[in-house]
Design a protein around this motif. Structure first.
Motif, short mmCIF file in Angstrom:
data_model
loop_
_atom_site.label_atom_id
_atom_site.label_comp_id
_atom_site.label_asym_id
_atom_site.label_seq_id
_atom_site.Cartn_x
_atom_site.Cartn_y
_atom_site.Cartn_z
N PRO A 8 1.98 -0.12 -2.49
CA PRO A 8 1.45 -0.11 -3.86
C PRO A 8 1.82 1.17 -4.59
CG PRO A 8 -0.25 -0.74 -2.27
CD PRO A 8 0.92 -0.23 -1.48
N LEU A 9 2.02 1.06 -5.88
CA LEU A 9 2.34 2.23 -6.70
C LEU A 9 1.06 2.93 -7.13
CD1 LEU A 9 5.20 0.88 -9.00
CD2 LEU A 9 5.38 2.07 -6.81
N THR A 10 1.11 4.25 -7.17
CA THR A 10 -0.03 5.03 -7.64
C THR A 10 0.13 5.42 -9.11
OG1 THR A 10 1.02 7.05 -6.81
CG2 THR A 10 -0.53 5.94 -5.35
N ARG A 15 0.29 -1.92 -12.45
CA ARG A 15 0.48 -1.50 -11.06
C ARG A 15 0.17 -2.61 -10.07
NH1 ARG A 15 -2.33 3.79 -12.30
NH2 ARG A 15 -4.18 2.63 -11.71
N ALA A 16 -0.77 -3.49 -10.42
CA ALA A 16 -1.20 -4.52 -9.47
C ALA A 16 -0.11 -5.52 -9.16
CB ALA A 16 -2.43 -5.24 -10.02
N ASN A 17 0.86 -5.64 -10.05
CA ASN A 17 1.88 -6.67 -9.89
C ASN A 17 3.24 -6.13 -9.46
OD1 ASN A 17 0.10 -8.73 -10.76
ND2 ASN A 17 0.47 -8.16 -12.90
N VAL A 18 3.34 -4.86 -9.16
CA VAL A 18 4.60 -4.27 -8.72
C VAL A 18 4.33 -3.35 -7.54
CG1 VAL A 18 5.72 -4.40 -10.98
CG2 VAL A 18 4.40 -2.37 -10.37
#
Length: 269
Positions: free
Chosen positions: A159-161, A200-203
């Motif tokens: 996940p991206l921060t 962020r939730a989708n990448v």
């Protein structure tokens, strides 16, 4: 890079595996130029524990008993240096066979060469890993194997921060002091703008090893090579994109923050 006679011996050796279980193979890519390392071959550099980057990556796969064969893609004339970067016990104490193959001009071409090398062993699944990711854990490898058996294609994703942005470049007229002469198109500049604000939730950030059913990913790479012959300017960023283009969906499992790719010299620490 294997002698034809030794190739025949290896085929016989792995015939017994086919009778008992389905072979699982791994491809480790170490044929890149390491341009962002200042020309220093990053896979050959040593980490804090005095093992090389390549040695650590290969060692993680050797620690997983279900991996039967490893093919390392190296640069032209790079097999000797790659062998020396691996501890001698890798070739003596482990049952897993280690082969070397000369890579291509791109990562995708290197993977394709390694898959072609593996075709004579007829593995059921293959894991494709960056040789510059030395801190991959055997646990993540095992989870990837479990997932590919369920879904046929899988990658670890982190996940991206930070909030990601999709960008676009526009050529716009530059404001120039009227006292300065304008020559040619010097009054035009490329300006980078945000095209889309992504949630962020989708990448996420893709990691390796990426795992696939072997016959299907080999066929997908064959199709990718054909596509690139018709459109040389195109390229595929990773094997998940190759699968997605020619096979279908790719499942996702959680990646590991420690599984970072060595890109710059400071990443070795």
């Amino acid at each position: 890079m294997e002698h034809p006679a030794s190739q025949k011996t290896l085929n016989n050796r792995f015939e017994s595996f086919r009778d008992e279980t389905q072979l699982i193979a791994a491809v480790i890519c170490a044929a890149g130029s390491s341009s962002r390392m200042g020309g220093i071959k990053k896979e050959l550099q040593k980490l804090d524990n005095n093992i090389t980057v390549l040695g650590a990556a290969v060692g993680a796969f050797l620690a997983v008993p279900s991996v039967n064969i490893i093919v390392i893609a190296v640069s032209k004339d790079g097999e000797s240096a790659a062998r020396q970067a691996l501890p001698p016990e890798y070739f003596i104490k482990h049952k897993t066979k280690i082969l070397f193959i000369e890579g291509g001009e791109t990562r995708r071409a290197s993977v394709f060469s390694a898959l072609a090398c593996l075709s004579s062993y007829n593995p059921r699944y293959v894991l494709i890993h960056d040789g510059a990711r030395p801190r991959v854990s055997p646990s993540l490898i095992e989870k990837t194997i479990d997932a590919v058996k369920k879904y046929g294609a899988v990658i670890p994703l982190l996940p991206l921060t930070d909030t990601p942005k999709e960008l676009e470049i526009r050529n716009e007229k530059r404001e120039i002091n009227s006292e300065q002469p304008v020559i040619g198109n010097e009054d035009i500049e490329a300006v980078v703008y945000i095209k889309r604000h992504l949630g962020r939730a989708n990448v996420g950030a893709a990691q390796t090893p990426q795992a696939f059913k072997f016959p299907e990913i080999l066929h997908a790479h064959e199709k990718a090579s054909e596509a690139l012959m018709n459109n040389p300017g195109e390229e595929f960023t990773d094997d998940a994109e190759v699968w997605g283009r020619f096979c279908g969906q790719v499942a996702v499992i959680p990646g590991e923050p420690e599984n970072k790719k060595i890109t710059f010299p400071e990443d070795l620490n």
